[in-house]
Design an enzyme around this catalytic site. Structure first.
Site, short mmCIF file in Angstrom:
data_model
loop_
_atom_site.label_atom_id
_atom_site.label_comp_id
_atom_site.label_asym_id
_atom_site.label_seq_id
_atom_site.Cartn_x
_atom_site.Cartn_y
_atom_site.Cartn_z
N LYS A 11 89.08 34.34 -15.17
CA LYS A 11 88.74 35.42 -14.26
C LYS A 11 89.79 35.54 -13.14
CE LYS A 11 83.76 35.03 -15.19
NZ LYS A 11 82.39 34.88 -14.60
N TYR A 51 80.28 43.65 -19.33
CA TYR A 51 79.15 42.94 -18.72
C TYR A 51 77.88 43.81 -18.69
CZ TYR A 51 81.37 38.58 -17.09
OH TYR A 51 81.95 37.33 -17.01
N PHE A 59 73.47 41.42 -8.71
CA PHE A 59 74.87 41.06 -8.46
C PHE A 59 75.86 41.87 -9.29
CE2 PHE A 59 73.16 38.01 -11.60
CZ PHE A 59 74.03 38.25 -12.66
N ARG A 87 81.45 26.45 -23.86
CA ARG A 87 80.44 26.45 -22.79
C ARG A 87 80.39 25.08 -22.10
NH1 ARG A 87 78.50 31.37 -21.03
NH2 ARG A 87 76.73 30.20 -20.22
N THR A 93 77.03 27.79 -14.61
CA THR A 93 77.42 29.04 -13.92
C THR A 93 77.68 28.80 -12.44
OG1 THR A 93 75.95 30.20 -15.46
CG2 THR A 93 76.71 31.43 -13.53
N ARG A 104 84.51 24.69 -14.10
CA ARG A 104 83.89 25.21 -12.88
C ARG A 104 83.75 24.15 -11.80
NH1 ARG A 104 79.78 29.15 -16.25
NH2 ARG A 104 81.00 31.05 -16.08
N ASN A 114 83.60 32.20 -10.41
CA ASN A 114 83.44 30.95 -11.14
C ASN A 114 84.47 30.74 -12.25
OD1 ASN A 114 82.36 32.73 -12.91
ND2 ASN A 114 80.31 31.85 -12.95
N HIS A 117 84.82 32.93 -17.99
CA HIS A 117 83.70 33.47 -18.78
C HIS A 117 83.77 32.84 -20.16
CE1 HIS A 117 81.12 36.26 -20.96
NE2 HIS A 117 82.04 36.21 -21.90
N GLU A 128 82.44 40.05 -28.28
CA GLU A 128 83.41 39.87 -27.19
C GLU A 128 84.83 39.63 -27.71
OE1 GLU A 128 81.72 36.89 -24.63
OE2 GLU A 128 80.04 38.20 -24.07
P1 ATP Z 1 79.81 34.28 -17.95
O1 ATP Z 1 78.92 35.31 -18.64
O2 ATP Z 1 80.78 34.89 -16.96
O3 ATP Z 1 80.44 33.35 -18.93
P2 ATP Z 1 77.49 32.70 -17.44
O4 ATP Z 1 77.11 33.02 -18.84
O5 ATP Z 1 77.57 31.25 -17.05
O6 ATP Z 1 78.87 33.35 -17.06
P3 ATP Z 1 75.74 34.81 -16.57
O7 ATP Z 1 74.32 34.57 -16.22
O8 ATP Z 1 76.05 35.47 -17.88
O9 ATP Z 1 76.51 33.41 -16.42
O10 ATP Z 1 76.36 35.68 -15.38
C1 ATP Z 1 77.59 36.39 -15.57
C2 ATP Z 1 78.45 36.24 -14.35
O11 ATP Z 1 77.84 36.94 -13.27
C3 ATP Z 1 78.60 34.81 -13.82
O12 ATP Z 1 79.58 34.07 -14.47
C4 ATP Z 1 78.98 35.08 -12.38
O13 ATP Z 1 80.35 35.43 -12.27
C5 ATP Z 1 78.12 36.28 -12.05
N1 ATP Z 1 76.86 35.87 -11.45
C6 ATP Z 1 75.80 35.31 -12.06
N2 ATP Z 1 74.79 35.05 -11.22
C7 ATP Z 1 75.25 35.45 -9.99
C8 ATP Z 1 74.70 35.47 -8.68
N3 ATP Z 1 73.47 34.99 -8.45
N4 ATP Z 1 75.46 35.96 -7.69
C9 ATP Z 1 76.71 36.45 -7.92
N5 ATP Z 1 77.29 36.47 -9.14
C10 ATP Z 1 76.57 35.98 -10.15
MG MG Z 2 77.12 35.02 -19.60
#
Ligand code: ATP
Ligand code: MG
Length: 139
Positions: A11, A51, A59, A87, A93, A104, A114, A117, A128
């Site tokens: 990212k 997304y 968010f 993962r 996350t 992370r 973070n 992705h 994806e």
């Molecule tokens: P990613 O999909 O980016 O691999 P993830 O699967 O660990 O991450 P998701 O729940 O899919 O987490 O959320 C997607 C992304 O949205 C997170 O990686 C983060 O960048 C953002 N995000 C998630 N929760 C929050 C939050 N509470 N506040 C701000 N940003 C958030």
């Molecule tokens: Mg995700």
């Protein structure tokens, strides 16, 4: 277990800090190979589509603003159990909850910024990887 493809995105916060090499090293150390890699400036519409599953979340706007802030590096990873392995290498996350040695834990600043992705299922990885790479670009 068969070999799989999965999508990683480094990212904006990771690319801005020149962490691409350090992160790819962590993937390769766990037996994942780079099948395709490119640097991309995401347009807002593209980030919103990618997304899309999070469109209704509070968010979402913050997430899209962050993802278009500067270029990302998209990587098609290949290897045994690649989806789960990626993962595991990423960590939780929220970096405050990420295990020692994960991307992370090592590099992420916040739950929003973070650093990486990763596809979270076989269905997601198919969508994806195909979102960024033609089949002929997976080598
Ligand atoms: P990613 O999909 O980016 O691999 P993830 O699967 O660990 O991450 P998701 O729940 O899919 O987490 O959320 C997607 C992304 O949205 C997170 O990686 C983060 O960048 C953002 N995000 C998630 N929760 C929050 C939050 N509470 N506040 C701000 N940003 C958030
Ligand atoms: Mg995700």
């Amino acid at each position: 277990m068969a070999k799989e493809y999965t999508l990683s995105i480094i990212k904006p916060d990771g690319v801005e800090r020149n962490l691409v090499g350090k992160i790819v090293t962590l993937f390769e150390a766990q037996g994942l190979s780079v099948a395709g890699i490119k640097k991309v400036q995401l347009a807002r519409k593209v980030a919103e589509e990618f997304y899309g599953e999070h469109r209704e979340r509070s968010f979402f706007g913050e997430l899209v603003d962050f993802m278009v802030r500067s270029p990302v590096v998209v990587i098609a990873l290949h290897g045994e159990n690649a989806i789960q392995k990626n993962r595991d290498i990423m960590g939780a996350t929220n970096p405050a909850q990420a295990a020692e040695g994960t991307v992370r834990k090592l590099f992420a600043k916040s739950i929003g910024e973070n650093t990486v992705h990763g596809s979270d299922s076989a269905k997601a990885s198919e969508r994806e990887v195909g979102f960024f790479f033609a089949a002929s670009e997976l080598l």
